[in-house]
Design an enzyme around this catalytic site. Structure first.
Site, PDB file in Angstrom:
ATOM      1  N   ASP A 206       0.818  -1.212   0.000  1.00 10.94           N
ATOM      2  CA  ASP A 206       0.000   0.000   0.000  1.00 10.94           C
ATOM      3  C   ASP A 206       0.858   1.272   0.000  1.00 10.94           C
ATOM      4  O   ASP A 206       1.748   1.405   0.844  1.00 10.94           O
ATOM      5  CB  ASP A 206      -0.841  -0.044   1.293  1.00 10.94           C
ATOM      6  N   GLU A 273       1.767  -0.475  -4.820  1.00 10.87           N
ATOM      7  CA  GLU A 273       0.770   0.539  -5.147  1.00 10.87           C
ATOM      8  C   GLU A 273       1.466   1.882  -5.031  1.00 10.87           C
ATOM      9  O   GLU A 273       2.019   2.188  -3.951  1.00 10.87           O
ATOM     10  CB  GLU A 273      -0.434   0.509  -4.212  1.00 10.87           C
ATOM     11  N   ASP A 347     -10.844   1.412  -4.305  1.00  8.91           N
ATOM     12  CA  ASP A 347     -10.729   2.873  -4.174  1.00  8.91           C
ATOM     13  C   ASP A 347     -11.328   3.609  -5.364  1.00  8.91           C
ATOM     14  O   ASP A 347     -11.191   4.838  -5.438  1.00  8.91           O
ATOM     15  CB  ASP A 347      -9.255   3.286  -4.107  1.00  8.91           C
TER      16      ASP A 347
HETATM   17  O1  TEU Z   1      -4.816   4.087  -1.347  1.00  6.35           O
HETATM   18  C1  TEU Z   1      -3.822   5.010  -1.760  1.00  6.35           C
HETATM   19  C2  TEU Z   1      -4.417   6.285  -2.176  1.00  6.35           C
HETATM   20  O2  TEU Z   1      -3.803   7.132  -2.778  1.00  6.35           O
HETATM   21  C3  TEU Z   1      -5.801   6.532  -1.759  1.00  6.35           C
HETATM   22  O3  TEU Z   1      -5.845   7.820  -1.292  1.00  6.35           O
HETATM   23  C4  TEU Z   1      -6.701   6.288  -2.951  1.00  6.35           C
HETATM   24  O4  TEU Z   1      -5.926   6.010  -4.072  1.00  6.35           O
HETATM   25  C5  TEU Z   1      -7.529   7.520  -3.216  1.00  6.35           C
HETATM   26  O5  TEU Z   1      -8.772   7.140  -2.759  1.00  6.35           O
HETATM   27  C6  TEU Z   1      -7.534   7.949  -4.669  1.00  6.35           C
HETATM   28  O6  TEU Z   1      -8.317   9.153  -4.744  1.00  6.35           O
HETATM   29  C7  TEU Z   1      -4.358   3.099  -0.436  1.00  6.35           C
HETATM   30  C8  TEU Z   1      -5.497   2.127  -0.199  1.00  6.35           C
HETATM   31  O7  TEU Z   1      -5.815   1.473  -1.429  1.00  6.35           O
HETATM   32  C9  TEU Z   1      -6.668   2.924   0.336  1.00  6.35           C
HETATM   33  O8  TEU Z   1      -7.833   2.095   0.475  1.00  6.35           O
HETATM   34  C10 TEU Z   1      -6.280   3.489   1.681  1.00  6.35           C
HETATM   35  O9  TEU Z   1      -7.324   4.337   2.138  1.00  6.35           O
HETATM   36  C11 TEU Z   1      -4.983   4.311   1.585  1.00  6.35           C
HETATM   37  O10 TEU Z   1      -3.964   3.708   0.798  1.00  6.35           O
HETATM   38  C12 TEU Z   1      -4.391   4.481   2.981  1.00  6.35           C
HETATM   39  O11 TEU Z   1      -3.939   3.229   3.428  1.00  6.35           O
END
Ligand code: TEU
Length: 575
Positions: A206, A273, A347
């Site tokens: 993440d 990610e 997301d």
């Molecule tokens: O998401 C990373 C991220 O950038 C998030 O802010 C998401 O991409 C955003 O909603 C885009 O507008 C990861 C996880 O996938 C997300 O579910 C978590 O909330 C976040 O990290 C924090 O761990």
């Protein structure tokens, strides 16, 4: 050199709280996944990526971890996770865990110890800073930088007891770990090895490119530019892919992955990610010779419909822009590195509503057209739960309908700026992460077969028509089409490892490209996708696409293949 196994694989993402509930508490759980493990076999997927099931206060639905070496009772137990691992391995499917190590929960013992005093031996495990310029703690402008948190408000939270602020790029209950501290990195590596010893086959990491921040030798962090529509600044240039990110990922590879294999003796799968990652950086991150990660999740294509004020200020997603972005990523990673290919994930809103047409007349055709477009690219496709049956966005009516901390954080921030909820709802309805988090629709019974209890978030009322049971045995269903796409990737080398050439880059409705692999059979594929409801004269637009053998189509074979019907996708063999 034979291509790695994941070049011909498809990854299925399970967001456990919305997948299937086995004990009637309204929350999905590992028992629910175990009960439906043959759904993955039916689809033909090769990997299951499990979103977090660790102990967590659930402030960000489990992406706020308070114990890395256990399973939250709401999802089950370590023993049950072992059972799921075995069940997947028995079916030749790998299990990849979601690893959130840029931050922990504020309830993690590491943070509790760090915040206990300014002289705590683990104070430096997190980002603690005094008020800016000697201001009084809590005074306006005392935050150490102007960064906005992804969930609204300042990215700094004052800890009254010590008068210092801690950094949280996400919620205030998700304090950022300080990866500059080698003790932190050692603790993370140790935990990762513990999971590999338990038999998991890799990790989706993440926001892993956030772990190296741009920090001066004296600890100074710098402000970012103003952020449109927010009283805070955009710190992303200060915390994305900082100067030590390749060092940290190389170290992790050596300390954790070197010499390890998956359950079947093959390579592990390590996915980073990386919001904000560029193609140039991704080539470095995913070049096998550099031993950092195998592939990255990039965000360019899912940011294309963000307006000047960001995600919840949506604008139409133009196909030409999508081609430019995908084309750049295909070309950029053609020689070294590898692409992850995705539309939906936990997301993002549902692609059939975002880029397709979720009206009854076009939902099936547009979903299968977009599925074909993505799956025929070079890279590893990711299939998010519910996407296989064209689950669509939810008809949110009120702010009360939402659960997502990001959506609600933005809405509250905007309301504080004087905006009315009625003005915010269209952007939330279109873009909220909750669109992807409604329960998977297994059948047409109450709560779509997801739970016998009260679901934690409402089930989409369209589940009476759009559900797995209704599609499983229908050869024309979206589900059946995904089966065929996944099988095609295994069957044809040109799909797995052929090169990619974009065609018709300027056409606003037809997305077409060529795949080539000399010596393979077939050695060439031509893919044409009509991303719109109006038919197109192919014999004018792309005459070379007429008269070829249809390898796979999303509509019944055409009477006249010179016309590409609305939302029609065709995979055509060469010459
Ligand atoms: O998401 C990373 C991220 O950038 C998030 O802010 C998401 O991409 C955003 O909603 C885009 O507008 C990861 C996880 O996938 C997300 O579910 C978590 O909330 C976040 O990290 C924090 O761990």
């Amino acid at each position: 050199m034979t291509a790695p196994w994941w070049t011909r694989s498809v990854v299925y993402q399970v967001y456990p709280r919305s997948f299937a509930d086995s004990d009637g508490d309204g929350m999905g759980d590992l028992g629910g996944v175990l009960e439906r493990v043959d759904h993955f076999v039916d689809l033909g997927v090769d990997v299951v990526w499990l979103s977090p099931v660790y102990p967590s206060p659930q402030d960000d639905n489990g992406y706020d971890i308070s114990d890395y070496r256990d399973v939250d009772p709401v999802f089950g137990s370590l023993a049950l996770l072992d059972d799921l691992t075995d069940a997947l391995h028995d079916r030749g499917i790998r299990l990849v865990m979601d690893l959130v190590v840029n931050h922990t929960s504020d309830e993690h013992p590491w943070f509790v110890a760090s915040r206990s005093s300014t002289t705590s031996p683990t104070r430096d495990w997190y980002w603690w800073r005094p008020p800016r310029d000697g201001a009084a703690p809590g005074a306006p402008g005392a935050e150490p930088t102007n960064w906005r948190s992804a969930f609204g408000g300042s990215a700094w939270q004052l800890d009254e007891a010590t008068g210092e602020y801690y950094l949280h790029l996400f919620s205030r209950k998700q304090p950022d770990l300080n990866w500059e501290n080698p003790e932190v990195r050692r603790a993370v590596h140790d935990m990762m090895r513990w999971w590999l010893d338990r038999g998991v086959d890799g990790f989706r990491m993440d926001v892993i490119n956030f772990v190296s921040k741009h920090v001066e030798p004296d600890g100074t962090l710098h402000d970012g530019p103003p952020m449109p529509g927010s009283p805070w600044g955009d710190g992303s240039a200060q915390f994305m892919s900082g100067p030590r990110i390749h060092e940290f990922l190389g170290e992790m590879h050596r300390e954790v992955f070197e010499g390890r294999t998956a359950f079947d003796g093959g390579p592990l799968l390590v996915v980073g990610e990386m919001p904000g990652v560029t193609v140039e950086d991704a080539r470095l991150f995913t070049d096998p010779a550099r031993r950092e990660v195998d592939m990255v999740f990039q965000f360019e294509h899912v940011d294309l419909d963000h307006g000047p004020h960001g995600r919840y200020d949506p604008q139409p997603l133009r196909l030409v822009d999508l081609k430019t972005s995908f084309g750049r990523w295909q070309a950029g990673l053609a020689e070294a590195g590898w692409n992850s290919l995705y539309w939906d994930k936990h997301d993002q809103p549902r692609i059939v509503s975002r880029l397709g047409d979720d009206s009854p007349a076009h939902r099936r055709d547009s979903a299968t057209c977009l599925a074909t477009l993505l799956h025929l690219h070079r890279g590893t496709p990711y299939l998010y739960q519910g996407q296989e049956i064209a689950m669509a966005n939810f008809p949110f009516e009120r702010l009360l309908d939402f659960r997502d901390i990001e959506s609600l954080g933005w809405a509250h921030e905007q309301q504080a700026l004087g905006r009315d909820v009625a003005e915010l709802l269209p952007g939330l309805r279109a873009q909220s992460r909750d669109n992807a988090r409604t329960p998977v629709q297994w059948d047409d019974t109450r709560n779509a077969g997801f739970t016998t209890g009260e679901p934690w978030i409402a089930v989409n009322p369209d589940h009476t028509t759009w559900n797995v049971a209704a599609q499983r045995d229908d050869p024309r269903s979206v589900l059946a089409h995904y089966r065929r796409l996944i099988a095609l990737r295994k069957e044809l080398d040109v799909v797995a490892t052929g090169d990619f050439a974009m065609l018709l880059p300027e056409h606003e409705q037809v997305y077409a490209f060529r795949r080539r692999l000399p010596g393979a059979d077939p050695a060439e594929l031509l893919v044409v996708c009509n991303v719109g409801g109006e038919p197109v004269d192919l014999d004018v637009l792309l005459p070379e696409a007429v008269g070829r053998e249809l390898v796979l189509g999303n509509l019944p074979a055409p009477d006249d293949d010179a016309v590409l019907r609305g939302w029609e996708a065709r995979v055509l063999s060469g010459s």
